[in-house]
Write a protein that holds these residues in place. Structure first.
Motif, mmCIF file in Angstrom:
data_model
loop_
_atom_site.group_PDB
_atom_site.id
_atom_site.type_symbol
_atom_site.label_atom_id
_atom_site.label_comp_id
_atom_site.label_asym_id
_atom_site.label_seq_id
_atom_site.Cartn_x
_atom_site.Cartn_y
_atom_site.Cartn_z
ATOM 1 N N ASN A 46 -57.654 29.464 22.435
ATOM 2 C CA ASN A 46 -56.346 29.016 21.950
ATOM 3 C C ASN A 46 -55.575 28.304 23.043
ATOM 4 N N GLU A 47 -54.485 27.665 22.662
ATOM 5 C CA GLU A 47 -53.812 26.753 23.585
ATOM 6 C C GLU A 47 -53.154 27.481 24.755
ATOM 7 N N THR A 50 -55.534 27.884 27.622
ATOM 8 C CA THR A 50 -55.757 26.708 28.469
ATOM 9 C C THR A 50 -54.604 26.525 29.450
ATOM 10 N N SER A 115 -56.637 17.697 30.120
ATOM 11 C CA SER A 115 -56.298 17.084 28.839
ATOM 12 C C SER A 115 -57.496 16.332 28.267
ATOM 13 N N MET A 120 -57.247 21.633 23.159
ATOM 14 C CA MET A 120 -56.072 22.458 22.858
ATOM 15 C C MET A 120 -54.979 22.306 23.918
ATOM 16 N N PHE A 121 -55.278 21.620 25.019
ATOM 17 C CA PHE A 121 -54.291 21.461 26.102
ATOM 18 C C PHE A 121 -53.317 20.349 25.720
ATOM 19 N N MET A 184 -45.713 24.128 25.143
ATOM 20 C CA MET A 184 -46.691 23.995 24.069
ATOM 21 C C MET A 184 -46.058 24.311 22.715
#
Lengths: 220, 232
Positions: A46-47, A50, A115, A120-121, A184
């Protein structure tokens, strides 16, 4: 200030001559990111993870690269000459500016790699991340420079560097991870003003403490 | 001598009161503690856990103050004082961590949950550990004293972030956290007067105990250094 800039110039030209930091840190970043990629495999992460991993890579790259600022002077035996030529404050400023430049270029590479490699980044509010990134990098450079000076005087013990630097950097890194999460989620800059203020305070406190204390480390 | 007896009486009183005084729903006698919903008997940790973490910070403060004094006057006795304070701080830091973790198992369900205050006590442990690692890495007592003084001052300026800022802006389980509805000074939250009296007595007793230990510790450290110099 003039001698600080001269020191910065000297460090740059010696860096361009040997290309130690560029080569070894560049490879270090590639190796660390690929270890992360291997360990993730086909897993979907998940983000927030990251974001956390990003600062982990930043921490370890800084720990492997930034101690050189003073250790190299001790290794080449030029520390005494430097002591005669310049005031301690300007030496700290010169090394600090060099480390700021190093941290910025290093972290930009890491950010670009992240990236590209992690889909997810992604940031809903890129501006907040950029703010946190800039203020955070200055903080990382400030505290790692003063710890590097301690390490150089303690006989260049490489393993000691992350041990000493981690507790000092911990408030910074925890706040940065929090801010990355918020960027985010798409918080606006004014939503996260408290965290940004904490980062800013950390920078100011660290730089002034380092200026005051560098004198004692540097003079034998 | 008199204050040692005083300390003994005080410590005994605190231990007896803190462990045996009953917690009842409606306090009517002078020795009754009030029932705090959600904590019940677990509330008694406050008499032992909070003083240990308090001493952890006090010891760190003293270590830093003596480090500053060392840097100003270059007197190695000040370094011994700072070192002994750090040693005691490490002991109390471990005590606070362990008592907190055991308590958390029963009150919050797990030994460790990265609550901001747990993070900060962990960071303090790391700082103490790093300080001793640095001291053992440097030969030459003046250099060792200077470097460890500088490090403990730098580490000390980050402590306000751990103790005062992070626990208040982050969500946590300790009283006084950002999402705590009965936010306010941690001490007087839901304690009645006799609980507060025992709590403050416990703080005083632990502080005197720490001071005594530190006094004995730094004097023996100075003597040890002097003997070593005589031998070599």
């Amino acid at each position: 200030m003039k001698s600080a800039l001269a020191l910065l110039k000297k460090d740059f030209s010696s860096e361009i001559r040997t290309r130690y930091a560029i080569n070894s840190l560049g490879m270090f970043i590639v190796v660390t990111v690929s270890v992360i990629l291997f360990s993730i495999g086909n897993e979907k992460i998940n983000e927030y993870l990251t974001g956390g991993l990003f600062w982990v890579v930043v921490f370890f790259t800084s720990m492997s690269g930034l101690s050189r600022a003073f250790v190299s002077e001790e290794e080449r035996g030029t520390a005494l000459t430097l002591q005669l030529l310049a005031k301690p404050e300007s030496i700290y400023s010169g090394k600090f500016l060099f480390n700021v430049a190093l941290v910025f270029s290093m972290n930009l590479i890491i950010a670009v790699l992240f990236s590209l490699l992690f889909e997810m980044f992604l940031f809903k509010n890129l501006l907040l991340f950029v703010f946190a990134f800039i203020v955070g990098n200055v903080g990382v450079a400030a505290s790692s420079t003063i710890i590097a000076a301690i390490i150089a005087k303690a006989g260049s013990k490489g393993t000691l560097y992350p041990v000493l630097a981690f507790p000092i950097l911990l408030p910074l890194i925890l706040t940065l991870i929090e801010l990355t999460k918020q960027a985010m989620d798409g918080n606006t800059v004014s939503d996260s003003s408290v965290e940004l203020a904490v980062l800013f305070c950390y920078d100011v406190i660290m730089i002034s403490a380092a200026y005051l204390l560098f004198d004692f480390i540097w003079k034998d | 001598m008199a204050w040692k007896i005083f300390l003994f009486v005080l410590m005994t009183l605190v231990c007896i009161a803190g462990i045996t005084f009953p917690i009842v729903e409606e306090p009517s006698k002078w020795y009754h503690f009030p029932l705090i919903p959600g904590l019940e008997e677990n509330a008694k940790i406050i008499f032992f856990h909070v003083p240990t973490s308090w001493i952890t910070v006090i010891a760190f403060l003293m270590s830093t103050l003596y480090s500053v004094r060392y840097l100003r006057k270059k007197d190695l006795d000040d370094d011994s004082k700072a070192y002994t304070a750090a040693q005691l701080g490490m002991i109390f830091c471990i005590l606070a961590t362990v008592t907190g973790a055991v308590w958390a198992k029963f009150a919050w369900g797990s030994f460790w949950s990265w609550d901001p205050r747990q993070t900060s006590i962990f960071a303090l442990l790391l700082i103490y550990g790093a300080l001793f690692a640095l001291r053992s890495a440097v030969d030459g007592e003046e250099k060792r004293a200077t470097l460890s003084s500088v490090y403990s001052i730098i580490a000390f300026v980050t402590v306000p972030f751990f103790i005062f800022i992070m626990p208040r802006i982050m969500k946590g389980l300790h009283p006084g956290s950002a999402d705590d509805t009965n936010a306010g000074p941690i001490v007087d939250f839901k304690m009645n007067s006799n609980m507060q009296v025992v709590f403050y007595l416990s703080l005083i007793a632990f502080t005197i105990l720490y001071y005594w230990m530190w006094n004995v510790g730094y004097r023996s450290h100075i003597v040890k250094e002097k003997l070593q110099k005589q031998i070599s």
